[in-house]
Enzyme design. Structure first.
Site, PDB file in Angstrom:
ATOM      1  N   SER A  47     -18.808 -27.196  -4.222  1.00 11.54           N
ATOM      2  CA  SER A  47     -18.192 -25.881  -4.477  1.00 11.54           C
ATOM      3  C   SER A  47     -16.717 -26.059  -4.802  1.00 11.54           C
ATOM      4  CB  SER A  47     -18.352 -24.963  -3.262  1.00 11.54           C
ATOM      5  OG  SER A  47     -19.706 -24.718  -3.001  1.00 11.54           O
ATOM      6  N   GLY A  87     -20.355 -21.233  -0.050  1.00  7.20           N
ATOM      7  CA  GLY A  87     -21.690 -20.684   0.113  1.00  7.20           C
ATOM      8  C   GLY A  87     -21.866 -20.002   1.459  1.00  7.20           C
ATOM      9  N   SER A  88     -21.563 -20.711   2.526  1.00  8.70           N
ATOM     10  CA  SER A  88     -21.761 -20.178   3.879  1.00  8.70           C
ATOM     11  C   SER A  88     -20.680 -19.198   4.294  1.00  8.70           C
ATOM     12  CB  SER A  88     -21.805 -21.320   4.892  1.00  8.70           C
ATOM     13  OG  SER A  88     -20.507 -21.909   5.025  1.00  8.70           O
ATOM     14  N   GLU A  90     -18.373 -20.064   6.091  1.00  8.98           N
ATOM     15  CA  GLU A  90     -18.073 -20.485   7.463  1.00  8.98           C
ATOM     16  C   GLU A  90     -17.454 -21.872   7.561  1.00  8.98           C
ATOM     17  OE1 GLU A  90     -18.181 -18.542   9.990  1.00  8.98           O
ATOM     18  OE2 GLU A  90     -19.386 -16.895   9.189  1.00  8.98           O
ATOM     19  N   THR A  91     -17.242 -22.549   6.453  1.00 13.33           N
ATOM     20  CA  THR A  91     -16.646 -23.891   6.502  1.00 13.33           C
ATOM     21  C   THR A  91     -15.314 -23.806   7.240  1.00 13.33           C
ATOM     22  OG1 THR A  91     -17.713 -24.397   4.389  1.00 13.33           O
ATOM     23  CG2 THR A  91     -15.918 -25.855   5.093  1.00 13.33           C
ATOM     24  N   GLU A 150     -23.894 -23.513  -6.218  1.00 14.72           N
ATOM     25  CA  GLU A 150     -22.830 -24.220  -6.935  1.00 14.72           C
ATOM     26  C   GLU A 150     -22.932 -24.005  -8.446  1.00 14.72           C
ATOM     27  OE1 GLU A 150     -23.273 -27.329  -3.307  1.00 14.72           O
ATOM     28  OE2 GLU A 150     -24.152 -27.799  -5.253  1.00 14.72           O
TER      29      GLU A 150
END
Length: 183
Positions: A47, A87-88, A90-91, A150
């Site tokens: 990403s 994507g999440s 939450e990284t 991605e």
């Protein structure tokens, strides 16, 4: 495995996913980019590579854009935009960047599968990409992990470039003035 069949399957997944993206969210992102002082992009892994490609095109268009983590990246300030591809959502490193930018009163935009995520809750603009999470807890894809997200991220960012070019009445040939020339 027939490569044409696999490629066709990938294109069908991309088409299905991109058609589900809300065009108003892309318009809001486009507006946010044009109103920003400086633009900072961030993402992790693949990403992050898509975000770097977007930064390059923004630079070609004449925007002041920086990739977070590079040695020549200045500090972010109020009036600047932090644009995250996650994507999440939450990284940890990206969520920490978003929290810091939020405290500084910079604007935050995110392209994500999870609009209700930590980063999503800090963002004023969210582009929801209804792809598959890495752990396959949402959606379905024949491709591994976050690949569909991605790919959609890159295509949506490229479409955003075209929208910005249209708004700015900018032709692609004009962008060569900012293209690397020490190669």
């Amino acid at each position: 495995m027939n490569m044409l069949t696999v490629s066709s399957s990938i294109l069908q997944e991309l088409d299905r996913t991109l058609k589900a993206v809300n065009s108003d969210e892309i318009e809001a992102l486009t507006k946010q980019i044009t109103e920003a002082g400086n633009i900072f992009v961030a993402g992790a892994g693949r990403s992050g590579l898509m975000m770097r490609a977007f930064a390059m095109r923004l630079m070609h268009m004449g925007f002041r854009v920086y990739v977070v983590g590079e040695t020549v990246t200045p500090g972010i300030a109020e009036g600047d935009l932090l644009l995250i591809g996650s994507g999440s959502g939450e990284t940890k490193t990206l969520a920490s960047m978003a929290a810091k930018a939020h405290n500084i009163k910079a604007t935050i935009g995110v392209l994500t599968i999870a609009p209700d995520s930590t980063i999503g809750q800090l963002a004023s603009t969210i582009v929801h990409i209804p792809a598959v999470t890495k752990d396959s807890t949402s959606g379905s894809s024949n491709q591994p992990m976050g690949t569909l997200f991605e790919q959609c991220l890159l295509l949506l960012l490229d479409a955003t470039v075209l929208r910005l070019m249209e708004n700015m009445k900018l032709q692609g040939t004009a962008m060569y003035n900012n293209h690397a020339n020490l190669e």
